[in-house]
Design a protein around this motif. Sequence first.
Motif, mmCIF file in Angstrom:
data_model
loop_
_atom_site.group_PDB
_atom_site.id
_atom_site.type_symbol
_atom_site.label_atom_id
_atom_site.label_comp_id
_atom_site.label_asym_id
_atom_site.label_seq_id
_atom_site.Cartn_x
_atom_site.Cartn_y
_atom_site.Cartn_z
ATOM 1 N N GLN A 176 -9.225 -21.297 4.722
ATOM 2 C CA GLN A 176 -8.991 -22.649 5.216
ATOM 3 C C GLN A 176 -8.693 -23.608 4.062
ATOM 4 O O GLN A 176 -7.851 -24.502 4.188
ATOM 5 C CB GLN A 176 -10.223 -23.123 5.998
ATOM 6 C CG GLN A 176 -10.051 -24.451 6.710
ATOM 7 C CD GLN A 176 -9.093 -24.365 7.883
ATOM 8 O OE1 GLN A 176 -8.650 -23.280 8.246
ATOM 9 N NE2 GLN A 176 -8.770 -25.509 8.464
ATOM 10 N N VAL A 208 -13.218 -28.244 6.306
ATOM 11 C CA VAL A 208 -13.710 -26.878 6.521
ATOM 12 C C VAL A 208 -15.087 -26.868 7.168
ATOM 13 O O VAL A 208 -15.549 -25.818 7.631
ATOM 14 C CB VAL A 208 -13.760 -26.087 5.198
ATOM 15 C CG1 VAL A 208 -12.394 -26.040 4.543
ATOM 16 C CG2 VAL A 208 -14.792 -26.659 4.242
ATOM 17 N N ASP A 290 -12.054 -25.278 17.616
ATOM 18 C CA ASP A 290 -10.706 -24.735 17.428
ATOM 19 C C ASP A 290 -9.982 -24.783 18.773
ATOM 20 O O ASP A 290 -10.195 -23.932 19.636
ATOM 21 C CB ASP A 290 -10.764 -23.301 16.926
ATOM 22 C CG ASP A 290 -9.388 -22.798 16.477
ATOM 23 O OD1 ASP A 290 -8.388 -23.485 16.765
ATOM 24 O OD2 ASP A 290 -9.325 -21.714 15.860
#
Length: 296
Positions: A176, A208, A290
């Motif tokens: 990431q 992150v 997500d």
Amino acid sequence: MSATVAVARQRRRAAWSAGWAEFRQQRAGLVGAAVLLGFVLIALLAPVLADADGLSVTRAQGGVLEAPSGEFWLGTDDNGRSVLTLLVWGARVSLLVGLLATVISMVIGTLVGLLSGYFGGWPGGILFRLTEWFLVLPFLPLAIVLASVLGRSLLNIALVIGVTSWTSTALLVRSQTLSIKERGFLDRARGLGAGHGHLLRRHVLPNVAPLVFANTALTVALAILAETTLAFLGLGDPTRVSWGSMLQDAFRVGAITTGSWWFIVPPGVCVALVVLAFTLVGQALESVLDPRLRQP
């Protein structure tokens, strides 16, 4: 400055509200959270639910491996202690070691992943090779060796689990970070004079953090399972009762062959439920954080 802080707080509240609304739609995650809340309450209220004197072998009031009855709801162990009392107090140790080991694992994995992804050249290469080296090492033999060398205590067991389980977090954070490092807002921050520390702390880490947070729930489940395994192998703290030590004692006295199911089934079920609950919560958090994982 106060207006800027107020706007930032308002945005955080809106983000938390939106995240909670999305999490409530994840039924499996809600079930997992409810199960975890129940076990946490049991661990916190252990002194109220079960007398600590019941953990002492010299103060045991039951017979050896008595079957469940009105006096001992889950029967007794090979020392005459109530299995229910051991189960309640064992929740404290298992959850404490699992959470402490996860904190250690998350800190190490996040730091290594951030630095190896952000800095190129030989510093990042060395950290990445270190991650790969730990990744290929078999977990259980390494944990057994470290636990044997450091000694049998709760802190050492948590340290062993944390030191041997950070690689997946490091790889996740590194990938990431490599993606975030190429984005335009970092170039603009550099152009305004921001240093590496400011960029990592104020731009890379916040981006992150959601992945780390979601991965934490899954790591706790693995840490509790690892603590149970080490305690079952006799590498846990001999002065504390945990679900793993209960399983080890049950195996030692032959609870399976003697038909003393009440000694081995309850701690096994508790471990399975906690691991499943953390897994469900972790999967739900991944879906919340997500959008690509959400169901259409």
